[in-house]
Design an enzyme around this catalytic site. Structure first.
Site, PDB file in Angstrom:
ATOM      1  N   CYS A 123       0.828  -1.217   0.000  1.00 60.59           N
ATOM      2  CA  CYS A 123       0.000   0.000   0.000  1.00 60.59           C
ATOM      3  C   CYS A 123       0.856   1.258   0.000  1.00 60.59           C
ATOM      4  CB  CYS A 123      -0.926  -0.003   1.204  1.00 60.59           C
ATOM      5  SG  CYS A 123      -1.918  -1.493   1.302  1.00 60.59           S
ATOM      6  N   HIS A 267      -2.800   6.800   3.409  1.00 59.79           N
ATOM      7  CA  HIS A 267      -3.365   5.598   2.795  1.00 59.79           C
ATOM      8  C   HIS A 267      -4.698   5.284   3.450  1.00 59.79           C
ATOM      9  CE1 HIS A 267      -4.082   1.605   1.546  1.00 59.79           C
ATOM     10  NE2 HIS A 267      -3.655   1.030   2.660  1.00 59.79           N
ATOM     11  N   ASN A 298     -10.302  -0.162   0.846  1.00 58.51           N
ATOM     12  CA  ASN A 298      -8.836  -0.043   0.847  1.00 58.51           C
ATOM     13  C   ASN A 298      -8.323  -0.549  -0.500  1.00 58.51           C
ATOM     14  OD1 ASN A 298      -6.091  -0.678   1.072  1.00 58.51           O
ATOM     15  ND2 ASN A 298      -6.225  -1.199   3.231  1.00 58.51           N
TER      16      ASN A 298
HETATM   17  N1  COA Z   1     -17.454  -9.129  11.228  1.00 55.66           N
HETATM   18  C1  COA Z   1     -17.947  -9.241  12.468  1.00 55.66           C
HETATM   19  N2  COA Z   1     -17.203  -9.566  13.550  1.00 55.66           N
HETATM   20  C2  COA Z   1     -15.904  -9.799  13.344  1.00 55.66           C
HETATM   21  C3  COA Z   1     -15.307  -9.708  12.052  1.00 55.66           C
HETATM   22  C4  COA Z   1     -16.142  -9.367  10.986  1.00 55.66           C
HETATM   23  N3  COA Z   1     -15.662  -9.235   9.726  1.00 55.66           N
HETATM   24  N4  COA Z   1     -13.999  -9.986  12.174  1.00 55.66           N
HETATM   25  C5  COA Z   1     -13.772 -10.225  13.472  1.00 55.66           C
HETATM   26  N5  COA Z   1     -14.910 -10.121  14.170  1.00 55.66           N
HETATM   27  C6  COA Z   1     -15.113 -10.288  15.604  1.00 55.66           C
HETATM   28  C7  COA Z   1     -14.107 -11.234  16.218  1.00 55.66           C
HETATM   29  O1  COA Z   1     -14.561 -12.554  16.156  1.00 55.66           O
HETATM   30  C8  COA Z   1     -14.021 -10.706  17.628  1.00 55.66           C
HETATM   31  O2  COA Z   1     -15.131 -11.183  18.349  1.00 55.66           O
HETATM   32  P1  COA Z   1     -15.006 -11.507  19.940  1.00 55.66           P
HETATM   33  O3  COA Z   1     -14.692 -10.175  20.595  1.00 55.66           O
HETATM   34  O4  COA Z   1     -16.353 -12.017  20.267  1.00 55.66           O
HETATM   35  O5  COA Z   1     -13.902 -12.498  20.080  1.00 55.66           O
HETATM   36  C9  COA Z   1     -14.195  -9.188  17.475  1.00 55.66           C
HETATM   37  O6  COA Z   1     -14.871  -9.007  16.216  1.00 55.66           O
HETATM   38  C10 COA Z   1     -12.914  -8.425  17.482  1.00 55.66           C
HETATM   39  O7  COA Z   1     -12.001  -9.045  16.537  1.00 55.66           O
HETATM   40  P2  COA Z   1     -10.633  -8.389  16.158  1.00 55.66           P
HETATM   41  O8  COA Z   1      -9.976  -9.175  15.082  1.00 55.66           O
HETATM   42  O9  COA Z   1      -9.862  -8.119  17.426  1.00 55.66           O
HETATM   43  O10 COA Z   1     -11.167  -7.017  15.539  1.00 55.66           O
HETATM   44  P3  COA Z   1     -10.465  -5.613  15.485  1.00 55.66           P
HETATM   45  O11 COA Z   1     -11.102  -4.693  16.436  1.00 55.66           O
HETATM   46  O12 COA Z   1      -8.958  -5.756  15.530  1.00 55.66           O
HETATM   47  O13 COA Z   1     -10.881  -5.147  14.045  1.00 55.66           O
HETATM   48  C11 COA Z   1      -9.910  -4.913  11.872  1.00 55.66           C
HETATM   49  C12 COA Z   1     -10.471  -5.884  12.907  1.00 55.66           C
HETATM   50  C13 COA Z   1      -9.420  -5.723  10.682  1.00 55.66           C
HETATM   51  C14 COA Z   1     -11.013  -3.977  11.440  1.00 55.66           C
HETATM   52  C15 COA Z   1      -8.765  -4.102  12.527  1.00 55.66           C
HETATM   53  O14 COA Z   1      -7.843  -4.954  13.153  1.00 55.66           O
HETATM   54  C16 COA Z   1      -8.033  -3.265  11.546  1.00 55.66           C
HETATM   55  O15 COA Z   1      -8.610  -2.398  10.926  1.00 55.66           O
HETATM   56  N6  COA Z   1      -6.724  -3.466  11.387  1.00 55.66           N
HETATM   57  C17 COA Z   1      -5.945  -2.727  10.438  1.00 55.66           C
HETATM   58  C18 COA Z   1      -6.168  -3.316   9.121  1.00 55.66           C
HETATM   59  C19 COA Z   1      -5.691  -2.472   8.037  1.00 55.66           C
HETATM   60  O16 COA Z   1      -5.750  -1.287   8.098  1.00 55.66           O
HETATM   61  N7  COA Z   1      -5.225  -3.138   7.019  1.00 55.66           N
HETATM   62  C20 COA Z   1      -4.783  -2.534   5.859  1.00 55.66           C
HETATM   63  C21 COA Z   1      -3.361  -2.204   5.954  1.00 55.66           C
HETATM   64  S1  COA Z   1      -2.812  -1.822   4.370  1.00 55.66           S
END
Ligand code: COA
Length: 346
Positions: A123, A267, A298
């Site tokens: 990215c 980004h 994204n």
């Molecule tokens: N829909 C619904 N629930 C979801 C889910 C989805 N797509 N993905 C995960 N969950 C749930 C999990 O099971 C977990 O449930 P629990 O609390 O009951 O165990 C909860 O949501 C939290 O999961 P987690 O993976 O810790 O979520 P998060 O708060 O870290 O959010 C992202 C996930 C991906 C949105 C976040 O980590 C993020 O934005 N990271 C950066 C990613 C990014 O910017 N990438 C691009 C870089 S170029």
């Protein structure tokens, strides 16, 4: 005594002369993808800010989207394709290893014997390519460079993967970089950390995949193709802790204070990351901040030119405004620079 070798004749300054984008026709709102990942519109909006994204159709290829974006960038710069002498294309989703998409795009645009190549920096790819282009122009090695950031991430997307299916999307953005009377592209602050490869990566390479296919055929079973995978929490933590320094380095190298900025175009990875960066940089309220992720998702290497265009098209920023760009992602690589925003086509 070695034979003296001449150097190219440098020019003092480079700038972005024009910007164009291509947004795929198909709009995919959250409710179209939530069933496959047992999610909800509300969860996706709250955690990522994304309401919809564009997914490319079959005819919207890396090359065709690049050509469309490039045509608008050339028109905005009021430059013919024949005046471009270098094409740099940044992507991480080209499904062939050769030839470079840049070379094919150059020919499709009617260019002849033009230097053209692709770069892969996840990215951060667009900002890496922009830095290369500015340096080629300032050194006198190139006169006008077409820089493209383009992705068809849906070719790598597992639509059943809860961690990625709602985030990644498709699109293209292009700029023309050329000589200018005043500096329009500040020095880049960039880096990478290969020890964090597992944070975002293609989950298996093609050699591994072919071996799995052969083994599965022999066993009468099936094998799964490679997909993009992400450890969202790891990326999030890195982004909100490390990237403040990258932004400050880019500002310092350009001699620009955060309070001098008119716009911030990070980004478009996740709206919460954008908001966290705005907070730690203490950007004044009147700095226009790109939020293209809400409608575009994204788009990796395409996200910064697309987000610049959205800011300019909406009137939140105008050509000539001073903006901080920051690309970051797989690698984990980042690159940021201060630029003067370019014109777009009406
Ligand atoms: N829909 C619904 N629930 C979801 C889910 C989805 N797509 N993905 C995960 N969950 C749930 C999990 O099971 C977990 O449930 P629990 O609390 O009951 O165990 C909860 O949501 C939290 O999961 P987690 O993976 O810790 O979520 P998060 O708060 O870290 O959010 C992202 C996930 C991906 C949105 C976040 O980590 C993020 O934005 N990271 C950066 C990613 C990014 O910017 N990438 C691009 C870089 S170029």
């Amino acid at each position: 005594m070695p034979t003296p070798i001449a150097t190219a004749v440098p020019v003092a300054h480079a700038a972005i002369l024009g910007l164009g984008v291509y947004r795929p026709r198909r709009v995919v709102p959250n409710h179209d993808i939530v069933d496959a990942i047992d999610s909800s519109d509300e969860w996706i909006k709250t955690r990522s800010g994304i309401a919809a994204r564009r997914w490319a159709s079959e005819d919207e290829t890396i090359v065709s989207m690049s050509v469309a974006a490039a045509r608008d960038a050339l028109a905005a710069a009021d430059i013919d394709a024949a005046q471009i002498d270098t094409v740099i294309l940044a992507t991480s989703s080209l499904m062939v290893l050769g030839p470079s998409a840049g070379a094919v795009v150059a020919t499709e645009l009617g260019m002849h014997d033009t230097a053209a190549f692709d770069i892969s920096a996840g990215c951060a790819g667009f900002c890496y390519a922009l830095a290369d282009a500015a340096n080629l122009v300032r050194s006198g090695q190139a006169r006008r460079v077409l820089v493209i950031g383009v992705e068809r991430l849906t070719d790598l997307l597992d639509v059943h993967d809860r961690g990625t299916a709602f985030i990644f999307a498709d699109g293209a953005g292009a700029v023309v970089v050329g000589p200018a009377e005043q500096e329009g592209i500040g020095p880049v602050a960039w880096g990478s950390d290969g020890s964090k490869t597992s944070a975002i990566k293609q989950d298996k390479d093609f050699q591994q995949y072919f071996a799995e296919v052969a083994a599965a055929e022999a066993a009468g079973t099936t094998s799964e193709r490679p997909y993009i995978r992400m450890n969202g929490t790891e990326v999030f933590r890195w982004a909100v802790t490390f990237l403040e320094k990258a932004c400050r380095d880019a500002l310092d190298r350009a001699g620009v204070a955060a309070s001098d900025l008119d716009a911030f175009v990070p980004h478009q990875a996740n709206l919460r990351i954008v908001d966290a960066l705005v907070r730690v940089l203490e950007l004044p309220d009147d700095v226009a901040v790109a939020h293209d992720i809400v409608e575009s998702g994204n788009t990796s290497a395409a996200s910064i030119p697309m987000a610049m265009e959205q800011l300019l098209r909406s009137g939140a920023a105008k050509p000539g405004d001073t903006a901080l760009l920051l690309g970051f992602g797989a690698g984990l690589a980042y690159a940021g620079q201060v630029v003067a925003l370019p014109p777009i086509v009406a």
